[in-house]
Design an enzyme around this catalytic site. Structure first.
Site, PDB file in Angstrom:
ATOM      1  N   LYS A   1     -10.655  -3.625  -2.235  1.00 16.66           N
ATOM      2  CA  LYS A   1     -11.491  -2.431  -2.326  1.00 16.66           C
ATOM      3  C   LYS A   1     -10.703  -1.278  -2.889  1.00 16.66           C
ATOM      4  O   LYS A   1     -11.219  -0.423  -3.595  1.00 16.66           O
ATOM      5  CB  LYS A   1     -11.960  -2.037  -0.919  1.00 16.66           C
ATOM      6  CG  LYS A   1     -13.082  -2.873  -0.413  1.00 16.66           C
ATOM      7  CD  LYS A   1     -13.684  -2.214   0.812  1.00 16.66           C
ATOM      8  CE  LYS A   1     -13.409  -3.027   2.057  1.00 16.66           C
ATOM      9  NZ  LYS A   1     -12.384  -2.459   2.907  1.00 16.66           N
TER      10      LYS A   1
ATOM     11  N   LYS B   1      -4.903 -10.182  -4.998  1.00 18.03           N
ATOM     12  CA  LYS B   1      -6.197 -10.409  -4.356  1.00 18.03           C
ATOM     13  C   LYS B   1      -7.184  -9.323  -4.797  1.00 18.03           C
ATOM     14  O   LYS B   1      -6.769  -8.213  -5.146  1.00 18.03           O
ATOM     15  CB  LYS B   1      -6.058 -10.443  -2.834  1.00 18.03           C
ATOM     16  CG  LYS B   1      -6.026  -9.089  -2.152  1.00 18.03           C
ATOM     17  CD  LYS B   1      -6.204  -9.248  -0.656  1.00 18.03           C
ATOM     18  CE  LYS B   1      -6.367  -7.899   0.023  1.00 18.03           C
ATOM     19  NZ  LYS B   1      -7.699  -7.324  -0.060  1.00 18.03           N
TER      20      LYS B   1
ATOM     21  N   LYS C   1       0.825  -1.215   0.000  1.00 19.06           N
ATOM     22  CA  LYS C   1       0.000   0.000   0.000  1.00 19.06           C
ATOM     23  C   LYS C   1       0.853   1.256   0.000  1.00 19.06           C
ATOM     24  O   LYS C   1       0.436   2.295  -0.512  1.00 19.06           O
ATOM     25  CB  LYS C   1      -0.958   0.006   1.196  1.00 19.06           C
ATOM     26  CG  LYS C   1      -2.102  -0.993   1.048  1.00 19.06           C
ATOM     27  CD  LYS C   1      -3.204  -0.713   2.053  1.00 19.06           C
ATOM     28  CE  LYS C   1      -4.377  -1.643   1.823  1.00 19.06           C
ATOM     29  NZ  LYS C   1      -5.421  -1.465   2.843  1.00 19.06           N
TER      30      LYS C   1
HETATM   31  P1  ATP Z   1      -8.486  -2.427   1.268  1.00 13.70           P
HETATM   32  O1  ATP Z   1      -7.956  -2.605  -0.124  1.00 13.70           O
HETATM   33  O2  ATP Z   1      -9.064  -1.077   1.557  1.00 13.70           O
HETATM   34  O3  ATP Z   1      -7.511  -2.905   2.322  1.00 13.70           O
HETATM   35  P2  ATP Z   1      -9.796  -4.971   1.423  1.00 13.70           P
HETATM   36  O4  ATP Z   1     -10.505  -5.461   0.216  1.00 13.70           O
HETATM   37  O5  ATP Z   1      -8.457  -5.576   1.738  1.00 13.70           O
HETATM   38  O6  ATP Z   1      -9.732  -3.390   1.334  1.00 13.70           O
HETATM   39  P3  ATP Z   1     -10.487  -4.969   4.248  1.00 13.70           P
HETATM   40  O7  ATP Z   1     -11.566  -4.114   4.807  1.00 13.70           O
HETATM   41  O8  ATP Z   1      -9.072  -4.552   4.434  1.00 13.70           O
HETATM   42  O9  ATP Z   1     -10.770  -5.174   2.663  1.00 13.70           O
HETATM   43  O10 ATP Z   1     -10.662  -6.444   4.795  1.00 13.70           O
HETATM   44  C1  ATP Z   1     -11.874  -6.955   5.357  1.00 13.70           C
HETATM   45  C2  ATP Z   1     -11.782  -8.467   5.471  1.00 13.70           C
HETATM   46  O11 ATP Z   1     -11.873  -9.042   4.161  1.00 13.70           O
HETATM   47  C3  ATP Z   1     -10.461  -8.968   6.069  1.00 13.70           C
HETATM   48  O12 ATP Z   1     -10.746 -10.068   6.907  1.00 13.70           O
HETATM   49  C4  ATP Z   1      -9.683  -9.425   4.871  1.00 13.70           C
HETATM   50  O13 ATP Z   1      -8.744 -10.442   5.200  1.00 13.70           O
HETATM   51  C5  ATP Z   1     -10.788  -9.958   3.975  1.00 13.70           C
HETATM   52  N1  ATP Z   1     -10.412  -9.899   2.560  1.00 13.70           N
HETATM   53  C6  ATP Z   1     -10.002  -8.805   1.894  1.00 13.70           C
HETATM   54  N2  ATP Z   1      -9.771  -9.095   0.603  1.00 13.70           N
HETATM   55  C7  ATP Z   1     -10.048 -10.422   0.452  1.00 13.70           C
HETATM   56  C8  ATP Z   1     -10.014 -11.314  -0.661  1.00 13.70           C
HETATM   57  N3  ATP Z   1      -9.635 -10.897  -1.865  1.00 13.70           N
HETATM   58  N4  ATP Z   1     -10.371 -12.609  -0.467  1.00 13.70           N
HETATM   59  C9  ATP Z   1     -10.759 -13.027   0.749  1.00 13.70           C
HETATM   60  N5  ATP Z   1     -10.809 -12.245   1.851  1.00 13.70           N
HETATM   61  C10 ATP Z   1     -10.465 -10.945   1.710  1.00 13.70           C
HETATM   62 MG    MG Z   2      -7.282  -4.803   3.359  1.00 13.03          MG
END
Ligand code: ATP
Ligand code: MG
Length: 327
Positions: free
Chosen positions: A197, A194, A112
């Site tokens: 968001k 992965k 990040k």
């Molecule tokens: P950001 O990019 O803002 O970090 P993010 O998609 O990683 O967003 P988070 O809010 O950080 O989402 O994570 C929320 C939950 O979703 C955490 O438990 C994280 O491990 C899980 N998670 C995030 N991305 C994935 C994915 N691609 N597959 C499975 N679990 C995920």
């Molecule tokens: Mg995250």
């Protein structure tokens, strides 16, 4: 006494199917067996720049998503992180026992922060300490998260163990709960990454609030691997990813999925998957609309109170052990 779970998601952008399959789905499944705390971690969100009005709105919208996914406020505590100031307070305390070296090893900071430590925010660097505070304040037994959070959770465990060693048994050392399937749903545009968001390329993510047309279009344009068989195979991550989403939403076993698509092509898989995702999200999206602001307040206020009563207790013990005077 039931064991405790704690987990959270950031109100950054829109939740995607990876968040649901990797985290939320398990939160819902575990809330009977455990005493559950599900937090909207808005203080984590500001580790990257956010538009204030959007962040405020996303915070409440995320509560709606938790509820629509099936988190039941009569069984689980749902609250906003910033409503419980102990999170930030314990984070300061733990930052005094964490080491630069261990934070420098965190791969998410490298991703990040785009490898630019000179320009990256300090909050982005210390984020895993705030996450450790979130978890440790509740004397958590189990933390259901996606694969990407494994390293941060190990740091939480290390900090708990170090504190306990130096100041006496204070924190429960939490265990990760990372599902076998779905722990890392990949971007539809790049199966090496992965789904995220904060990914600039929205075509890589199926958002939980996407319209049916957008879902079908994104799945249709998803990258595929060479070869034609539709099977679970680590050397063909794109197809494995689509098939994993299919498997988790239909509840079929691996073998049933493989049998179902035997002799069929990628086009067929994509069409069927799009239908399954659309049908899954339709009632979900209806449920999201059910909660007006008033209904949310009825859930989030008592949630914060309940969380605070536990968090304050833990923080008070921590201060006492460390010699931080409280009058
Ligand atoms: P950001 O990019 O803002 O970090 P993010 O998609 O990683 O967003 P988070 O809010 O950080 O989402 O994570 C929320 C939950 O979703 C955490 O438990 C994280 O491990 C899980 N998670 C995030 N991305 C994935 C994915 N691609 N597959 C499975 N679990 C995920
Ligand atoms: Mg995250």
């Amino acid at each position: 006494m039931k064991k405790r779970i704690f987990s959270g998601a950031q109100p950054t952008g829109q939740l995607h199917i990876g968040n649901y399959l990797g985290a939320l789905k398990n939160w819902v499944a575990l809330q009977d067996e455990y005493e559950a705390f599900y937090c909207i971690v808005n203080l984590h969100a500001i580790t990257l720049p956010q538009d204030p009005a959007s962040l405020r709105k996303a915070t409440f919208d995320l509560a709606r998503i938790y509820l629509a996914a099936g988190v039941d406020p009569t069984r689980s505590t749902i609250f906003i992180q910033s409503d419980v100031p102990e999170h930030a307070e314990l984070a300061w305390t733990l930052s005094c026992i964490a080491r630069m070296g261990e934070l420098e090893r965190m791969t998410q900071f490298k991703d990040k922060g785009k490898g630019n430590a000179e320009r990256a925010g300090v909050g982005l660097f210390t984020y895993p300490i705030l996450m450790a505070s979130d978890i440790l304040l509740y004397q958590t037994d189990l933390v259901p998260v996606g694969q990407d959070q494994k390293q941060h959770l190990e740091l939480s465990r290390d900090l708990a163990e170090r504190f306990n060693r130096d100041y006496g048994e204070t924190f429960k050392v939490p265990e990760p709960y990372i599902p076998k399937a779905g722990a890392s749903i990949k971007s539809l545009q790049d199966p090496e990454k992965k789904m995220s968001k904060s990914d600039e390329n929205a075509a890589g993510s199926i958002f939980l609030l996407d319209e049916p047309d957008a879902i079908a279009r994104k799945i249709k344009r998803a990258v595929t691997d060479s070869g034609t068989d539709i099977t679970f195979d680590d050397s063909r991550p794109a197809i494995t990813n689509l098939l994993t989403i299919y498997r988790l939403l239909t509840g079929k076993t691996d073998d049933e999925c493989i049998e179902h698509f035997a002799g069929k092509g990628y086009g067929h898989l994509k069409t069927e998957l799009a239908e399954i995702v659309v049908e899954f999200l339709r009632p979900f999206q209806e449920r999201v609309k059910q909660y007006d602001d008033e209904a949310l307040m009825q859930i989030l206020k008592p949630g914060a109170e309940r969380a605070r009563s536990i968090a304050a207790n833990t923080l008070s013990t921590v201060y006492e052990r460390m010699g931080i005077a409280q009058v």
